[in-house]
Design a protein around this motif. Structure first.
Motif, PDB file in Angstrom:
ATOM      1  N   SER A 111       1.344  -1.552   0.419  1.00 15.49           N
ATOM      2  CA  SER A 111       0.477  -0.390  -0.266  1.00 15.49           C
ATOM      3  C   SER A 111       0.866   1.197   0.147  1.00 15.49           C
ATOM      4  N   SER A 112       2.320   1.671  -0.683  1.00 21.44           N
ATOM      5  CA  SER A 112       2.875   2.523  -0.370  1.00 21.44           C
ATOM      6  C   SER A 112       2.474   3.329  -2.295  1.00 21.44           C
ATOM      7  N   LEU A 113       3.333   3.964  -2.342  1.00 22.86           N
ATOM      8  CA  LEU A 113       2.416   4.667  -3.671  1.00 22.86           C
ATOM      9  C   LEU A 113       3.838   5.634  -3.461  1.00 22.86           C
ATOM     10  N   ILE A 114       4.450   6.120  -4.345  1.00 23.37           N
ATOM     11  CA  ILE A 114       5.672   6.134  -4.829  1.00 23.37           C
ATOM     12  C   ILE A 114       5.764   7.327  -6.388  1.00 23.37           C
ATOM     13  N   LEU A 115       6.264   9.123  -6.162  1.00 26.71           N
ATOM     14  CA  LEU A 115       5.310   9.524  -7.511  1.00 26.71           C
ATOM     15  C   LEU A 115       6.554   9.402  -8.059  1.00 26.71           C
ATOM     16  N   ALA A 116       6.508  10.144  -9.140  1.00 28.22           N
ATOM     17  CA  ALA A 116       6.954  10.819 -10.155  1.00 28.22           C
ATOM     18  C   ALA A 116       8.577  10.818 -10.414  1.00 28.22           C
ATOM     19  N   ILE A 169       6.248   8.047  -0.879  1.00 26.72           N
ATOM     20  CA  ILE A 169       7.297   9.157  -1.297  1.00 26.72           C
ATOM     21  C   ILE A 169       7.266  10.227  -2.127  1.00 26.72           C
ATOM     22  N   GLY A 170       7.789  11.276  -2.424  1.00 22.56           N
ATOM     23  CA  GLY A 170       6.980  12.634  -3.002  1.00 22.56           C
ATOM     24  C   GLY A 170       8.025  12.774  -4.540  1.00 22.56           C
ATOM     25  N   MET A 171       7.214  13.035  -5.298  1.00 20.10           N
ATOM     26  CA  MET A 171       8.438  13.956  -6.409  1.00 20.10           C
ATOM     27  C   MET A 171       9.543  14.100  -6.353  1.00 20.10           C
ATOM     28  N   GLY A 172      10.859  13.365  -7.398  1.00 21.88           N
ATOM     29  CA  GLY A 172      12.068  12.932  -7.365  1.00 21.88           C
ATOM     30  C   GLY A 172      12.590  13.171  -6.182  1.00 21.88           C
ATOM     31  N   ALA A 173      12.231  11.851  -5.209  1.00 21.14           N
ATOM     32  CA  ALA A 173      13.238  11.636  -4.227  1.00 21.14           C
ATOM     33  C   ALA A 173      14.036  11.300  -4.120  1.00 21.14           C
ATOM     34  N   ALA A 174      15.479  10.804  -3.497  1.00 21.84           N
ATOM     35  CA  ALA A 174      15.835   9.519  -4.436  1.00 21.84           C
ATOM     36  C   ALA A 174      16.463   9.132  -2.374  1.00 21.84           C
TER      37      ALA A 174
END
Length: 185
Positions: free
Chosen positions: A87-92, A128-133
């Motif tokens: 149920s995790s969400l990983i953005l672009a 996990i927000g956009m552009g994260a590493a």
């Protein structure tokens, strides 16, 4: 959008024999780059949008648990154990790895130097927000929120908000008061 999802579901079904595991119903957007996918294990109801690059090497594995959403332009590399909780969400535009390249040999290209592997885990219900590493050796607890463009390395407990470069905890969820509280760092 629904017609695309039907084609993406069909693609997941057709690709499923090549993965270590592909739970259904799941779907895969296109285009997609896959390397070493016999060591990639995908749970049920996983939604993967276009331009995913996922690769394993040297016996590494990637486990993506049930009900995960991976947005477009995500790059995942593994030479050890890398797990994304349910149920995790990983953005672009996110990068997730458990590999570091050594750089100690002067005059030798970094790509030709030894790699260091440190297992990486993203807990369940993380955002996990956009552009994260998410760098090698990172362990995120349950329901961690990672801010856009954060560079994350280290161990982070359940229920925290992590932002910045390098990433630091700025909020934690207090189970007693049932509120998110600022953390001075």
């Amino acid at each position: 959008m629904m017609i695309y999802k039907l084609f993406w579901g069909l693609r997941a079904f057709l690709y499923s024999p090549f993965f270590g595991k592909m739970g259904m119903p799941s779907y895969l957007g296109k285009p997609i780059f896959l390397k070493g996918i016999k060591n990639v294990f995908i749970g049920k109801k996983v939604r993967i949008f276009p331009h995913l690059r996922i690769e394993t090497q040297d016996g590494g594995s990637v486990v993506i648990q049930d009900d995960v959403v991976i947005s477009q332009n995500v790059h995942i590399t593994s030479a050890g154990k890398l797990e994304i909780g349910k149920s995790s969400l990983i953005l672009a535009n996110v990068f997730i790895t458990n590999i570091d390249h050594e750089y100690f040999e002067i005059g030798k290209h970094v790509v030709n130097q030894k790699i260091t592997v440190k297992n990486t885990t993203i807990g369940e219900n993380c955002f996990i927000g956009m552009g994260a590493a998410i760098m090698a050796g990172t362990n995120l607890g349950k329901q961690c929120i990672v801010g856009a463009n954060a560079v994350v390395r280290g161990n982070f407990p359940d229920y925290c908000v992590i932002v910045g470069v390098p990433a630091k905890i700025v909020k934690k969820y207090n189970l007693e008061t049932q509120t998110w509280e600022k953390v001075n760092y």
